[in-house]
Enzyme design. Structure first.
Site, PDB file in Angstrom:
ATOM      1  CG  ASN A 221      23.985  97.942 -77.988  1.00 21.58           C
ATOM      2  OD1 ASN A 221      23.616  98.032 -76.833  1.00 21.58           O
ATOM      3  ND2 ASN A 221      25.161  97.405 -78.329  1.00 21.58           N
ATOM      4  CG  ASP A 290      26.966  91.438 -83.363  1.00 16.97           C
ATOM      5  OD1 ASP A 290      27.560  90.813 -82.460  1.00 16.97           O
ATOM      6  OD2 ASP A 290      25.728  91.470 -83.471  1.00 16.97           O
ATOM      7  CE  LYS A 300      31.497 116.858 -86.932  1.00 19.21           C
ATOM      8  NZ  LYS A 300      30.840 118.135 -86.691  1.00 19.21           N
ATOM      9  CG  PHE A 334      21.908  87.742 -71.157  1.00 23.74           C
ATOM     10  CD1 PHE A 334      22.868  87.362 -70.233  1.00 23.74           C
ATOM     11  CD2 PHE A 334      20.655  88.134 -70.703  1.00 23.74           C
ATOM     12  CE1 PHE A 334      22.584  87.361 -68.872  1.00 23.74           C
ATOM     13  CE2 PHE A 334      20.358  88.136 -69.356  1.00 23.74           C
ATOM     14  CZ  PHE A 334      21.320  87.758 -68.430  1.00 23.74           C
ATOM     15  CE  LYS A 348      22.747  84.998 -81.100  1.00 24.55           C
ATOM     16  NZ  LYS A 348      22.122  86.242 -80.743  1.00 24.55           N
ATOM     17  CE  LYS A 352      27.658  83.908 -79.562  1.00 23.22           C
ATOM     18  NZ  LYS A 352      27.965  85.319 -79.370  1.00 23.22           N
TER      19      LYS A 352
END
Ligand code: C5P
Length: 407
Positions: A221, A290, A300, A334, A348, A352
């Site tokens: 990301n 995730d 490959k 975050f 969250k 969490k």
């Protein structure tokens, strides 16, 4: 929602900085540092030793800082205003770069025989010291003892780095790069007015993870790691023992942090769980993937085999795992969201079992990825959301730590 409207945030990271330059070849690099300090908003006053003037002309610093450069204590008969005292009092912080073996020896022994050493002796402001010298001088036991004496008295050191030195030797002794000295100086300056983290053990996760499909491809990301690195640097500058568990990023490790480099979510999980056992604060700023590919192909994957049926499975949710066996630890997470920022972040926070979550809007002009500034809302259980104005990630890191101190 409460929106912060007080005046504290309008103050930039600025103030009066005395930059001491001692006599070594790294004095040339100190001119870059002077310029960076000016650009960061400091009113910079340079004090040079006589030997430093052999390496760089005072006019260089005078031009860069738009302030007179001081060398002699007794240079201007009739204009004597006890300069070392006035500079020492005016300074919000002092940086000595480069600091030579001679300078360290004098200050550690209480000798004040020129304008730089008297100014250092007369100040109550934080002092950041960037040593630079030949490797054999630096590793000399007397120099090491002087550094220990000064560290124990509250002087803050950055560097030196290892590498090829001007004299041709290879080893520790290169002055830390001006960018690193600047960043550390900003953290020391910002942290000086805020609660100390002395004695706290902090784990910070930062950056993205990479979930490998085959030897050349991975899922990842846009996280740059800047927010996590700023938090690690802020906590270390405020006295914490910091372990930074970092995904792949291209950032300097902040001064005073121990770094554990990882690539995948599973590696990050193992490193964090082991580091967190001795920690009293965990800040999870990493953008952990995730999902990871169920299978890793040793060869490959060929175009012809088609990627359409990529099979994925969940990665371990690291902070949720810590939240389930929390003990006395404080957990800060975050949440980066494109939609329903506050609702998602609150979910969250509860799910969490976190003590705080820093909610980041993603998208459009608000994107935090790779930027040096960030606009966030801080959410804590049973407290109203606190929307902070836009600010640098460095200052935001300190704001987040201040709120941790308040838990
Ligand atoms: O990915 P998500 O938005 O759920 O992330 C929220 C928080 O959980 C962040 O602090 C992130 O670092 C943490 N997290 C984690 N392990 C994961 C996913 C997220 O620690 N696998």
């Amino acid at each position: 929602m409460t929106t912060w409207s007080g005046r504290r945030f309008s103050k930039m990271t600025t103030g009066t900085c005395v930059l001491g330059v001692a006599g070594g070849i790294a004095a040339a690099k100190a001119s870059l540092l002077a310029s960076m300090l000016v650009k960061s908003g400091f009113d910079v006053h340079v004090v040079m030793t006589r030997a430093a003037c052999e390496f760089v002309a005072p006019l260089t610093f005078r031009t860069l800082t738009a302030n007179p450069v001081s060398v002699d204590m007794f240079a201007e008969p009739g204009q004597w205003n006890v300069k070392h005292v006035s500079l020492a009092q005016a300074a919000d912080l002092l940086v000595v770069a480069p600091a030579t073996a001679n300078f360290l020896g004098k200050v550690a022994s209480g000798i004040a025989d020129d304008l730089l050493t008297t100014t250092i002796m007369a100040t109550r402001a934080p002092v950041v010291i960037a040593p630079a010298m030949n490797t054999r001088m630096y590793t000399n036991r007397i120099v090491q003892r002087n550094i220990e004496v000064l560290s124990a008295s509250g002087y803050r050191f950055i560097g030196p780095e290892s590498g090829r030195l001007a004299c041709g030797d290879v080893g520790p002794g290169r002055m830390a790069e001006p960018e690193r000295i600047l960043e550390y100086t900003l953290h020391i300056h910002e942290g000086a007015r805020r609660p100390s983290f002395e004695g706290r053990r902090v784990v910070v996760t930062a950056g993205p993870t990479r979930e490998h499909l085959d030897p050349v491809r991975f899922l990842t990301n846009r996280s740059s790691g800047k927010m996590g690195y700023a938090i690690a640097g802020a906590a270390a500058a405020r006295g914490a023992k910091v372990i930074l568990v970092s995904g792949p990023v291209s950032l300097n490790v902040p001064e005073g942090c121990e770094v554990i480099n990882v690539e995948t979510a599973c590696q990050m999980r193992d490193a964090v769980v082991s580091a967190a056992s001795g920690a009293d604060l965990v800040v999870a700023a990493a953008a952990v993937a995730d999902y990871m590919p169920t299978n890793f192909s040793e060869s490959k994957i060929k175009k012809s085999s088609g990627f359409g049926s990529l099979e994925l499975e969940r990665t371990p949710d690291i902070i949720a795992e810590l939240g389930r066996a929390k003990g006395g630890r404080i957990l800060v997470g975050f949440a980066a969201e494109t939609d329903d920022l506050i609702a998602n972040a609150l979910r969250k926070l509860a799910l969490k079992n976190l003590d705080m979550i820093v909610a980041n809007k993603v998208g459009g002009a608000d994107s935090p990825f790779g930027a040096d500034r960030n606009t966030v809302t801080i959410l804590r259980p049973e407290r109203a959301p606190e929307a902070l104005p836009p600010m640098s990630k460095l200052v935001l890191a300190h704001e987040i730590l201040d709120r941790v101190s308040d838990i």
